[in-house]
Design a protein around this motif. Sequence first.
Motif, PDB file in Angstrom:
ATOM      1  N   TRP A  38       9.238   1.934   3.039  1.00 38.76           N
ATOM      2  CA  TRP A  38       9.398   2.758   4.244  1.00 38.76           C
ATOM      3  C   TRP A  38       9.958   1.916   5.386  1.00 38.76           C
ATOM      4  CZ3 TRP A  38       9.854   7.574   3.632  1.00 38.76           C
ATOM      5  CH2 TRP A  38       9.030   8.327   2.788  1.00 38.76           C
ATOM      6  N   ASP A  39       9.489   0.679   5.493  1.00 34.45           N
ATOM      7  CA  ASP A  39      10.019  -0.210   6.536  1.00 34.45           C
ATOM      8  C   ASP A  39      11.516  -0.467   6.326  1.00 34.45           C
ATOM      9  OD1 ASP A  39       7.474  -0.348   7.557  1.00 34.45           O
ATOM     10  OD2 ASP A  39       7.019  -2.314   6.692  1.00 34.45           O
ATOM     11  N   ALA A  40      11.893  -0.690   5.060  1.00 41.36           N
ATOM     12  CA  ALA A  40      13.303  -0.944   4.761  1.00 41.36           C
ATOM     13  C   ALA A  40      14.152   0.284   5.054  1.00 41.36           C
ATOM     14  CB  ALA A  40      13.464  -1.354   3.301  1.00 41.36           C
ATOM     15  N   LEU A  41      13.645   1.477   4.700  1.00 40.25           N
ATOM     16  CA  LEU A  41      14.394   2.705   4.965  1.00 40.25           C
ATOM     17  C   LEU A  41      14.532   2.956   6.467  1.00 40.25           C
ATOM     18  CD1 LEU A  41      12.947   5.050   2.200  1.00 40.25           C
ATOM     19  CD2 LEU A  41      15.244   4.037   2.283  1.00 40.25           C
ATOM     20  N   ALA A  42      13.522   2.553   7.239  1.00 44.67           N
ATOM     21  CA  ALA A  42      13.614   2.671   8.699  1.00 44.67           C
ATOM     22  C   ALA A  42      14.726   1.785   9.231  1.00 44.67           C
ATOM     23  CB  ALA A  42      12.279   2.311   9.342  1.00 44.67           C
ATOM     24  N   ARG A  43      14.882   0.584   8.646  1.00 43.59           N
ATOM     25  CA  ARG A  43      15.977  -0.305   9.040  1.00 43.59           C
ATOM     26  C   ARG A  43      17.326   0.291   8.670  1.00 43.59           C
ATOM     27  NH1 ARG A  43      14.727  -5.775   9.896  1.00 43.59           N
ATOM     28  NH2 ARG A  43      16.969  -5.965  10.292  1.00 43.59           N
ATOM     29  N   GLU A  59       0.831  -1.207   0.000  1.00 44.97           N
ATOM     30  CA  GLU A  59       0.000   0.000   0.000  1.00 44.97           C
ATOM     31  C   GLU A  59       0.868   1.260   0.000  1.00 44.97           C
ATOM     32  OE1 GLU A  59      -3.198   2.203   2.969  1.00 44.97           O
ATOM     33  OE2 GLU A  59      -2.781   0.058   3.184  1.00 44.97           O
ATOM     34  N   PRO A  60       0.673   2.161  -0.963  1.00 47.32           N
ATOM     35  CA  PRO A  60       1.474   3.393  -0.996  1.00 47.32           C
ATOM     36  C   PRO A  60       1.184   4.279   0.218  1.00 47.32           C
ATOM     37  CG  PRO A  60       0.405   2.999  -3.109  1.00 47.32           C
ATOM     38  CD  PRO A  60      -0.218   2.056  -2.120  1.00 47.32           C
ATOM     39  N   ARG A  61       2.240   4.865   0.756  1.00 49.07           N
ATOM     40  CA  ARG A  61       2.098   5.793   1.883  1.00 49.07           C
ATOM     41  C   ARG A  61       2.797   7.100   1.521  1.00 49.07           C
ATOM     42  NH1 ARG A  61       4.521   2.177   6.762  1.00 49.07           N
ATOM     43  NH2 ARG A  61       3.536   0.182   6.259  1.00 49.07           N
ATOM     44  N   PHE A  62       2.141   8.188   1.823  1.00 47.70           N
ATOM     45  CA  PHE A  62       2.724   9.505   1.553  1.00 47.70           C
ATOM     46  C   PHE A  62       3.308  10.057   2.845  1.00 47.70           C
ATOM     47  CE2 PHE A  62       2.529  14.108   1.565  1.00 47.70           C
ATOM     48  CZ  PHE A  62       3.173  14.430   0.381  1.00 47.70           C
ATOM     49  N   ARG A  63       4.538  10.554   2.753  1.00 47.81           N
ATOM     50  CA  ARG A  63       5.167  11.184   3.913  1.00 47.81           C
ATOM     51  C   ARG A  63       5.845  12.471   3.476  1.00 47.81           C
ATOM     52  NH1 ARG A  63       8.321   7.027   7.782  1.00 47.81           N
ATOM     53  NH2 ARG A  63       8.362   8.959   8.984  1.00 47.81           N
ATOM     54  N   ALA A  64       5.754  13.474   4.328  1.00 50.19           N
ATOM     55  CA  ALA A  64       6.453  14.735   4.096  1.00 50.19           C
ATOM     56  C   ALA A  64       7.678  14.756   5.008  1.00 50.19           C
ATOM     57  CB  ALA A  64       5.543  15.917   4.394  1.00 50.19           C
ATOM     58  N   VAL A  65       8.842  14.907   4.423  1.00 47.26           N
ATOM     59  CA  VAL A  65      10.101  14.869   5.174  1.00 47.26           C
ATOM     60  C   VAL A  65      10.810  16.204   4.994  1.00 47.26           C
ATOM     61  CG1 VAL A  65      12.292  13.670   5.501  1.00 47.26           C
ATOM     62  CG2 VAL A  65      10.259  12.391   4.780  1.00 47.26           C
ATOM     63  N   THR A  66      11.221  16.803   6.112  1.00 41.06           N
ATOM     64  CA  THR A  66      11.902  18.096   6.075  1.00 41.06           C
ATOM     65  C   THR A  66      13.393  17.898   6.327  1.00 41.06           C
ATOM     66  OG1 THR A  66       9.928  19.205   6.913  1.00 41.06           O
ATOM     67  CG2 THR A  66      12.005  20.423   7.036  1.00 41.06           C
ATOM     68  N   ARG A  82      11.264  20.931   2.349  1.00 47.95           N
ATOM     69  CA  ARG A  82      10.221  19.939   2.615  1.00 47.95           C
ATOM     70  C   ARG A  82       9.942  19.139   1.341  1.00 47.95           C
ATOM     71  NH1 ARG A  82       6.237  19.394   6.532  1.00 47.95           N
ATOM     72  NH2 ARG A  82       4.221  18.557   5.844  1.00 47.95           N
ATOM     73  N   ARG A  83       9.995  17.824   1.472  1.00 51.26           N
ATOM     74  CA  ARG A  83       9.789  16.954   0.313  1.00 51.26           C
ATOM     75  C   ARG A  83       8.639  16.004   0.604  1.00 51.26           C
ATOM     76  NH1 ARG A  83      15.517  16.640   1.008  1.00 51.26           N
ATOM     77  NH2 ARG A  83      16.655  17.773  -0.618  1.00 51.26           N
ATOM     78  N   GLY A  84       7.738  15.885  -0.349  1.00 51.34           N
ATOM     79  CA  GLY A  84       6.655  14.921  -0.247  1.00 51.34           C
ATOM     80  C   GLY A  84       7.004  13.677  -1.044  1.00 51.34           C
ATOM     81  N   ILE A  85       6.984  12.518  -0.377  1.00 49.87           N
ATOM     82  CA  ILE A  85       7.429  11.271  -1.008  1.00 49.87           C
ATOM     83  C   ILE A  85       6.359  10.195  -0.803  1.00 49.87           C
ATOM     84  CG2 ILE A  85       9.229   9.498  -1.071  1.00 49.87           C
ATOM     85  CD1 ILE A  85      11.088  11.602   0.234  1.00 49.87           C
ATOM     86  N   ARG A  86       6.042   9.478  -1.875  1.00 50.01           N
ATOM     87  CA  ARG A  86       5.094   8.374  -1.803  1.00 50.01           C
ATOM     88  C   ARG A  86       5.827   7.073  -2.133  1.00 50.01           C
ATOM     89  NH1 ARG A  86      -0.403   8.226  -1.927  1.00 50.01           N
ATOM     90  NH2 ARG A  86      -0.468  10.442  -2.461  1.00 50.01           N
ATOM     91  N   LEU A  87       5.820   6.151  -1.194  1.00 48.57           N
ATOM     92  CA  LEU A  87       6.451   4.843  -1.374  1.00 48.57           C
ATOM     93  C   LEU A  87       5.539   3.760  -0.809  1.00 48.57           C
ATOM     94  CD1 LEU A  87      10.101   5.558  -0.117  1.00 48.57           C
ATOM     95  CD2 LEU A  87       9.380   5.298  -2.493  1.00 48.57           C
TER      96      LEU A  87
END
Length: 217
Positions: free
Chosen positions: A51-56, A28-35, A41-46
């Motif tokens: 996102w779980d892998a990037l958290a790791r 499921e795509p999730r949108f996150r805004a990262v500053t 500020r960047r809006g990214i949809r993955l």
Amino acid sequence: MVVVVRQGDQQTDGAAEAFPAVASIDAEPRFRAVTSKSGERRGIRLEGIYWDALARVSAETGLSLAELIDHAVNQLPDNGNLASWLRVLAVKWSISRLAHAENVASSDRLNALVQASPIPTVALTRDKRLRFFNEAFLTMLRQRLSLPNVTQLTRGLRFSVETQIADAIAVLEANPGRPLATGFSVSCGGATLRGQINIALAPDCEQQMVLGYVSRY
């Protein structure tokens, strides 16, 4: 539980069961805004799995998610797509970690651990077979079963432990860092040897196994 000795066997059954199930939330795509630190500020949809892998990656590298994305932006080629670049970064990091884990937890390294042990030691597969055993184990059998011929030791040998391997694995997984003590017996040529064995999860990425260290016989 009886184990037939066939040193070097590979486990093939149940391979499909080890394949991870994909949940809908993973795709499921999730949108996150990262500053970023600079305030951009960047809006990214993955997809969720990325996102779980990037958290790791963030946890392992000590970089915040914003710093990680800044790093990806600095590597991004002209006209590149940041979301695609982050997916590639996540997969490449995962492949790198998998390669390292496979190297550390290979069957060859597991066999080296068995052979280096000064006491009788075995590696048992989940399907109840002796994958590896060391010279100390053979010496124990020669002395206690009075079978000087190695061929006799490796043919018709029956190795049994009081705890089912699958149950032992479940207990060990529920209690990481703690071995499991159980009884064992070895029979060959009409003679039987009984004793105690300490079982621990084996560091092998190819199949589930346990290491057994004979503590008393």
